[in-house]
Scaffold this motif. Structure first.
Motif, PDB file in Angstrom:
ATOM      1  N   LEU A  49       0.811  -1.559  -0.219  1.00  0.00           N
ATOM      2  CA  LEU A  49       0.286  -0.544   0.490  1.00  0.00           C
ATOM      3  C   LEU A  49       1.063   0.928   0.680  1.00  0.00           C
ATOM      4  O   LEU A  49       0.113   2.041  -0.834  1.00  0.00           O
ATOM      5  CB  LEU A  49      -0.651   0.055   0.703  1.00  0.00           C
ATOM      6  CG  LEU A  49      -2.132  -1.279   1.108  1.00  0.00           C
ATOM      7  CD1 LEU A  49      -3.377  -0.991   2.072  1.00  0.00           C
ATOM      8  CD2 LEU A  49      -2.846  -1.001   0.007  1.00  0.00           C
ATOM      9  N   ALA A  50       1.849   1.186   0.841  1.00  0.00           N
ATOM     10  CA  ALA A  50       2.792   2.568   0.131  1.00  0.00           C
ATOM     11  C   ALA A  50       3.101   2.582  -1.121  1.00  0.00           C
ATOM     12  O   ALA A  50       3.335   4.010  -1.482  1.00  0.00           O
ATOM     13  CB  ALA A  50       3.987   2.492   1.208  1.00  0.00           C
ATOM     14  N   LEU A  91      -3.139   4.143   4.553  1.00  0.00           N
ATOM     15  CA  LEU A  91      -4.654   3.049   4.732  1.00  0.00           C
ATOM     16  C   LEU A  91      -5.540   4.313   4.200  1.00  0.00           C
ATOM     17  O   LEU A  91      -5.784   5.312   5.124  1.00  0.00           O
ATOM     18  CB  LEU A  91      -4.959   2.414   6.311  1.00  0.00           C
ATOM     19  CG  LEU A  91      -4.864   1.628   6.604  1.00  0.00           C
ATOM     20  CD1 LEU A  91      -4.728   1.706   7.936  1.00  0.00           C
ATOM     21  CD2 LEU A  91      -5.051   0.214   5.783  1.00  0.00           C
ATOM     22  N   GLN A  92      -5.887   4.767   3.030  1.00  0.00           N
ATOM     23  CA  GLN A  92      -6.419   6.089   2.550  1.00  0.00           C
ATOM     24  C   GLN A  92      -7.647   5.620   1.866  1.00  0.00           C
ATOM     25  O   GLN A  92      -8.708   6.306   1.663  1.00  0.00           O
ATOM     26  CB  GLN A  92      -5.379   6.491   1.165  1.00  0.00           C
ATOM     27  CG  GLN A  92      -4.328   6.907   1.697  1.00  0.00           C
ATOM     28  CD  GLN A  92      -3.386   7.377   0.909  1.00  0.00           C
ATOM     29  OE1 GLN A  92      -3.642   8.124  -0.579  1.00  0.00           O
ATOM     30  NE2 GLN A  92      -1.426   7.605   1.289  1.00  0.00           N
ATOM     31  N   THR A  93      -8.561   4.410   1.574  1.00  0.00           N
ATOM     32  CA  THR A  93      -9.798   4.192   0.948  1.00  0.00           C
ATOM     33  C   THR A  93     -10.425   3.082   1.962  1.00  0.00           C
ATOM     34  O   THR A  93     -10.114   2.696   3.016  1.00  0.00           O
ATOM     35  CB  THR A  93      -9.579   3.174  -0.459  1.00  0.00           C
ATOM     36  OG1 THR A  93      -8.934   2.658  -0.073  1.00  0.00           O
ATOM     37  CG2 THR A  93      -8.776   4.186  -1.807  1.00  0.00           C
ATOM     38  N   PRO A  94     -12.285   2.978   1.736  1.00  0.00           N
ATOM     39  CA  PRO A  94     -12.650   2.103   2.634  1.00  0.00           C
ATOM     40  C   PRO A  94     -11.836   0.998   2.465  1.00  0.00           C
ATOM     41  O   PRO A  94     -12.275   0.066   2.490  1.00  0.00           O
ATOM     42  CB  PRO A  94     -13.873   2.781   1.980  1.00  0.00           C
ATOM     43  CG  PRO A  94     -14.080   4.137   2.116  1.00  0.00           C
ATOM     44  CD  PRO A  94     -12.331   4.579   1.166  1.00  0.00           C
ATOM     45  N   ASP A  95     -11.546   0.634   0.433  1.00  0.00           N
ATOM     46  CA  ASP A  95     -11.143  -0.912   0.433  1.00  0.00           C
ATOM     47  C   ASP A  95     -10.170  -1.152   1.054  1.00  0.00           C
ATOM     48  O   ASP A  95      -9.554  -2.104   1.784  1.00  0.00           O
ATOM     49  CB  ASP A  95     -10.906  -1.054  -1.107  1.00  0.00           C
ATOM     50  CG  ASP A  95     -12.022  -1.116  -1.718  1.00  0.00           C
ATOM     51  OD1 ASP A  95     -13.387  -1.248  -1.144  1.00  0.00           O
ATOM     52  OD2 ASP A  95     -12.136  -0.642  -3.064  1.00  0.00           O
ATOM     53  N   ASP A  96      -8.826  -0.065   1.569  1.00  0.00           N
ATOM     54  CA  ASP A  96      -7.550  -0.790   2.143  1.00  0.00           C
ATOM     55  C   ASP A  96      -8.474  -0.863   3.396  1.00  0.00           C
ATOM     56  O   ASP A  96      -8.143  -1.965   3.790  1.00  0.00           O
ATOM     57  CB  ASP A  96      -7.074   1.149   2.379  1.00  0.00           C
ATOM     58  CG  ASP A  96      -6.057   1.665   1.285  1.00  0.00           C
ATOM     59  OD1 ASP A  96      -5.943   0.472   0.798  1.00  0.00           O
ATOM     60  OD2 ASP A  96      -5.490   2.627   1.070  1.00  0.00           O
ATOM     61  N   LEU A  97      -9.631  -0.332   4.516  1.00  0.00           N
ATOM     62  CA  LEU A  97      -9.648  -0.668   5.726  1.00  0.00           C
ATOM     63  C   LEU A  97     -10.326  -2.199   5.861  1.00  0.00           C
ATOM     64  O   LEU A  97     -10.306  -3.239   6.472  1.00  0.00           O
ATOM     65  CB  LEU A  97     -10.684   0.492   6.365  1.00  0.00           C
ATOM     66  CG  LEU A  97     -10.225   1.793   6.629  1.00  0.00           C
ATOM     67  CD1 LEU A  97     -11.446   2.693   7.623  1.00  0.00           C
ATOM     68  CD2 LEU A  97      -8.849   0.697   7.297  1.00  0.00           C
TER      69      LEU A  97
END
Length: 357
Positions: A49-50, A91-97
């Motif tokens: 993700l980074a 963690l920048q989007t809802p899908d990330d969470l």
């Protein structure tokens, strides 16, 4: 999961003989009661993700992972918190969470955890996800999806930050109570206990307790028995995150045992932050001998490099716990949880089966 066996080490009475095989602790059914949201992320997911989000990771989170930490002084804690904040920034989007919770639940299932209570401070995500309430609803929805996909039950502990104003904690407590019975099971208090006394947050915990939530503050990690006592007496703790420094006060230990307050003991974390020099110095045996209920936890696997089953392995190898004692620790984790009755019954039956071999 394919079963593995672990070589035994002769220690206390009742342990198996030298060289005999012992059952895999990852197959022991258990509950996980001390796991932080960002800190539950897989290291591989952090790195991926980074890269996707253009976030630069320091060497401590890449080549030198897991980082060398020592937080018994303010500079060390600042470094720990900085690494945590960097990890959260990917963690920048809802899908990330959603991905984080799905992968965490998958990892929990692989570790034998059938019930997870994951702790989150929604304030750390609110600006990115539309505010406190939308953030909590997103996390709860992601938890329901992850639970359905893996079979691991998930409850949410909303945690206040003790370095922020107590009025912020009251806001979070009211928010948490609004979701009691709908996925939120407890209210916590985290971050550096040297920078905010438990006493200052009594009002927030009163709101949470009246709303039917478990009281689950951190204490007795970086400070001594007085910190644990404030959690016990002032915040009405049902559980205490860490609490290991209570061993320095026999009368406090007796009070904890008499009230049946569960201590969430995290051996790898205690070593990683310098609370104990080695896993053998974490006072698990002393707490157990005092009659204190214990739920082993991994705290922040992303920063400490190990998950839940490893904590049971450490107690087995470094403290000489027999299989029967490990099974009892697993029972205590379930009994100290907010798991529904059917989940408790299933996990407790599984513990008996694990012990029977």
């Amino acid at each position: 999961m394919e079963a593995r066996t672990v070589p035994a080490r002769p220690t206390h009475e009742g342990s198996v003989a030298r060289g005999a095989a012992r059952p895999d602790t990852a197959l022991l059914p258990k509950a996980h009661l001390h796991l932080h949201f960002t800190g539950s992320m897989r290291h591989s997911t952090l790195v991926e993700l980074a890269r996707l989000r253009g976030v630069h990771l320091p060497d401590a989170l890449v080549e030198d992972w897991p980082p060398r930490l020592h937080a018994t002084d303010e500079r060390g804690w600042f470094r720990f918190q900085r690494l945590y904040d960097i990890a959260r920034s990917v963690l920048q989007t809802p899908d990330d969470l959603r991905r984080l919770l799905r992968e965490t639940a998958e990892d929990e299932a692989a570790e034998g955890s059938g019930w997870l209570e994951i702790q989150v401070d929604p304030s750390g995500y609110a600006a990115r996800f539309g505010g406190l309430t939308p953030t909590v609803e997103l996390v709860l929805d992601a938890a329901r999806e992850a639970s359905a996909a893996t079979g691991v039950g998930i409850g949410l502990v909303i945690a206040a930050n003790r370095t922020r104003h107590p009025l912020d904690a009251k806001t979070l407590a009211r928010l948490a109570v609004g979701y009691a019975g709908r996925g939120v099971v407890g209210f916590g208090l985290s971050n550096d206990e040297r920078r905010g006394r438990a006493y200052d947050f009594e009002g927030a915990f009163r709101i949470a307790r009246r709303g039917g939530l478990l009281s689950d503050p951190h204490g007795g990690e970086l400070l001594g028995p007085a910190s644990v006592r404030e959690c016990l007496e002032t915040l009405g703790a049902d559980r205490i995150g860490h609490g290991v420094r209570a061993v320095e006060d026999p009368r406090l230990l007796e009070a904890i045992a008499n009230r049946g307050v569960t201590l969430e003991v995290c051996p790898a974390s205690n070593v990683g932050l310098g609370v104990a020099p080695t896993a053998a110095d974490v006072p698990v045996r002393a707490l157990r001998d005092a009659g204190v209920p214990i739920a082993l936890g991994a705290d922040d696997p992303l920063l400490f490099g190990s998950r839940l089953a490893r904590q049971y392995d450490l107690v087995r190898t470094e403290h000489g716990f027999t299989d029967a004692e490990l099974a009892d620790l697993a029972r205590q984790s379930i009994n100290g949880s907010a798991a529904p009755g059917d989940v408790r019954a299933r996990l407790l039956a599984g513990i008996d089966a694990w012990l029977a071999g």
